[in-house]
Design a protein around this motif. Structure first.
Motif, PDB file in Angstrom:
ATOM      1  N   VAL A  55      51.813  41.226  45.645  1.00 52.82           N
ATOM      2  CA  VAL A  55      50.811  42.251  45.350  1.00 52.82           C
ATOM      3  C   VAL A  55      50.060  41.937  44.057  1.00 52.82           C
ATOM      4  CG1 VAL A  55      50.475  44.709  44.852  1.00 52.82           C
ATOM      5  CG2 VAL A  55      51.994  44.003  46.701  1.00 52.82           C
ATOM      6  N   LEU A  56      50.749  41.439  43.053  1.00 52.17           N
ATOM      7  CA  LEU A  56      50.068  41.059  41.810  1.00 52.17           C
ATOM      8  C   LEU A  56      49.041  39.968  42.058  1.00 52.17           C
ATOM      9  CD1 LEU A  56      52.937  41.031  39.193  1.00 52.17           C
ATOM     10  CD2 LEU A  56      50.811  42.318  39.022  1.00 52.17           C
ATOM     11  N   GLU A  57      49.398  39.014  42.876  1.00 51.49           N
ATOM     12  CA  GLU A  57      48.470  37.935  43.188  1.00 51.49           C
ATOM     13  C   GLU A  57      47.228  38.481  43.887  1.00 51.49           C
ATOM     14  OE1 GLU A  57      49.107  33.377  44.431  1.00 51.49           O
ATOM     15  OE2 GLU A  57      50.048  34.824  45.768  1.00 51.49           O
ATOM     16  N   ARG A  58      47.440  39.436  44.783  1.00 55.61           N
ATOM     17  CA  ARG A  58      46.334  40.014  45.552  1.00 55.61           C
ATOM     18  C   ARG A  58      45.481  40.966  44.712  1.00 55.61           C
ATOM     19  NH1 ARG A  58      48.783  43.442  49.649  1.00 55.61           N
ATOM     20  NH2 ARG A  58      48.491  45.085  48.125  1.00 55.61           N
ATOM     21  N   GLU A  59      46.121  41.817  43.899  1.00 51.10           N
ATOM     22  CA  GLU A  59      45.410  42.885  43.197  1.00 51.10           C
ATOM     23  C   GLU A  59      44.770  42.443  41.883  1.00 51.10           C
ATOM     24  OE1 GLU A  59      44.682  45.796  44.446  1.00 51.10           O
ATOM     25  OE2 GLU A  59      45.878  45.485  46.248  1.00 51.10           O
ATOM     26  N   GLY A  60      45.402  41.552  41.148  1.00 55.01           N
ATOM     27  CA  GLY A  60      44.796  41.023  39.934  1.00 55.01           C
ATOM     28  C   GLY A  60      44.996  41.821  38.661  1.00 55.01           C
ATOM     29  N   THR A  61      45.526  43.046  38.756  1.00 57.65           N
ATOM     30  CA  THR A  61      45.855  43.815  37.557  1.00 57.65           C
ATOM     31  C   THR A  61      47.191  44.516  37.770  1.00 57.65           C
ATOM     32  OG1 THR A  61      44.844  45.939  38.173  1.00 57.65           O
ATOM     33  CG2 THR A  61      43.400  44.320  37.095  1.00 57.65           C
ATOM     34  N   LEU A  62      47.891  44.753  36.669  1.00 60.13           N
ATOM     35  CA  LEU A  62      49.167  45.462  36.755  1.00 60.13           C
ATOM     36  C   LEU A  62      48.975  46.877  37.273  1.00 60.13           C
ATOM     37  CD1 LEU A  62      51.071  44.364  33.548  1.00 60.13           C
ATOM     38  CD2 LEU A  62      51.820  44.080  35.892  1.00 60.13           C
ATOM     39  N   ALA A  63      47.931  47.549  36.802  1.00 62.01           N
ATOM     40  CA  ALA A  63      47.705  48.935  37.210  1.00 62.01           C
ATOM     41  C   ALA A  63      47.447  49.030  38.707  1.00 62.01           C
ATOM     42  CB  ALA A  63      46.534  49.523  36.433  1.00 62.01           C
TER      43      ALA A  63
ATOM     44  N   ALA B  57      48.266  46.812  41.010  1.00 59.05           N
ATOM     45  CA  ALA B  57      49.479  46.391  41.707  1.00 59.05           C
ATOM     46  C   ALA B  57      50.504  47.522  41.714  1.00 59.05           C
ATOM     47  CB  ALA B  57      50.056  45.140  41.065  1.00 59.05           C
ATOM     48  N   ALA B  58      50.678  48.165  40.581  1.00 57.47           N
ATOM     49  CA  ALA B  58      51.628  49.274  40.501  1.00 57.47           C
ATOM     50  C   ALA B  58      51.228  50.388  41.468  1.00 57.47           C
ATOM     51  CB  ALA B  58      51.702  49.807  39.072  1.00 57.47           C
ATOM     52  N   GLY B  59      49.953  50.692  41.535  1.00 55.95           N
ATOM     53  CA  GLY B  59      49.486  51.718  42.467  1.00 55.95           C
ATOM     54  C   GLY B  59      49.753  51.333  43.912  1.00 55.95           C
ATOM     55  N   ALA B  60      49.489  50.083  44.248  1.00 54.99           N
ATOM     56  CA  ALA B  60      49.715  49.611  45.612  1.00 54.99           C
ATOM     57  C   ALA B  60      51.198  49.630  45.967  1.00 54.99           C
ATOM     58  CB  ALA B  60      49.153  48.206  45.781  1.00 54.99           C
ATOM     59  N   LEU B  61      52.040  49.389  44.973  1.00 52.48           N
ATOM     60  CA  LEU B  61      53.485  49.374  45.192  1.00 52.48           C
ATOM     61  C   LEU B  61      54.116  50.758  45.043  1.00 52.48           C
ATOM     62  CD1 LEU B  61      54.160  46.152  43.136  1.00 52.48           C
ATOM     63  CD2 LEU B  61      54.595  46.411  45.595  1.00 52.48           C
ATOM     64  N   ARG B  62      53.305  51.728  44.634  1.00 51.16           N
ATOM     65  CA  ARG B  62      53.787  53.090  44.360  1.00 51.16           C
ATOM     66  C   ARG B  62      54.873  53.078  43.289  1.00 51.16           C
ATOM     67  NH1 ARG B  62      51.791  56.727  48.301  1.00 51.16           N
ATOM     68  NH2 ARG B  62      50.835  55.594  50.026  1.00 51.16           N
ATOM     69  N   MET B  63      54.565  52.311  42.227  1.00 53.48           N
ATOM     70  CA  MET B  63      55.453  52.212  41.073  1.00 53.48           C
ATOM     71  C   MET B  63      54.621  52.464  39.829  1.00 53.48           C
ATOM     72  SD  MET B  63      57.361  48.626  42.080  1.00 53.48           S
ATOM     73  CE  MET B  63      58.582  48.655  40.782  1.00 53.48           C
ATOM     74  N   THR B  64      55.275  52.718  38.714  1.00 53.82           N
ATOM     75  CA  THR B  64      54.545  52.816  37.458  1.00 53.82           C
ATOM     76  C   THR B  64      54.316  51.401  36.922  1.00 53.82           C
ATOM     77  OG1 THR B  64      56.529  52.903  36.080  1.00 53.82           O
ATOM     78  CG2 THR B  64      55.663  55.020  36.913  1.00 53.82           C
ATOM     79  N   PRO B  65      53.263  51.206  36.126  1.00 54.72           N
ATOM     80  CA  PRO B  65      53.066  49.893  35.518  1.00 54.72           C
ATOM     81  C   PRO B  65      54.278  49.450  34.694  1.00 54.72           C
ATOM     82  CG  PRO B  65      51.063  51.175  35.319  1.00 54.72           C
ATOM     83  CD  PRO B  65      52.131  52.104  35.856  1.00 54.72           C
TER      84      PRO B  65
END
Length: 75
Positions: free
Chosen positions: A12-20, A22-30
């Motif tokens: 997800v980090l590779e796909r999204e490009g930002t921690l924020a 990626a965290a949203g896509a993973l339903r996690m906090t940064p």
């Protein structure tokens, strides 16, 4: 050993490009993503992320690892 959760985070980090994002896509906090990445970096012995302008990207080593893990997951 890379957990399924860490594998998902790398992808997800590779796909999204930002921690924020990626965290949203993973339903996690940064912060949770950062903690999982810190654990992964400790286990691997190398950095996983590098800055890229206002974004981030995986280091070359982490990108290779993500590709290998994706291939293993497809089998």
């Amino acid at each position: 050993m890379v957990s399924d959760e860490q594998r998902a985070i790398l992808h997800v980090l590779e796909r999204e490009g930002t921690l924020a994002r990626a965290a949203g896509a993973l339903r996690m906090t940064p912060l949770a993503v950062c903690r999982r990445l810190a654990d992964l970096e400790t286990a691997l012995g190398y950095a996983v992320l590098q800055p890229y302008g206002r974004h981030i990207r995986l280091t070359r080593a982490a990108s290779r690892l993500a590709q290998e893990l994706a291939q293993v997951g497809e089998q």
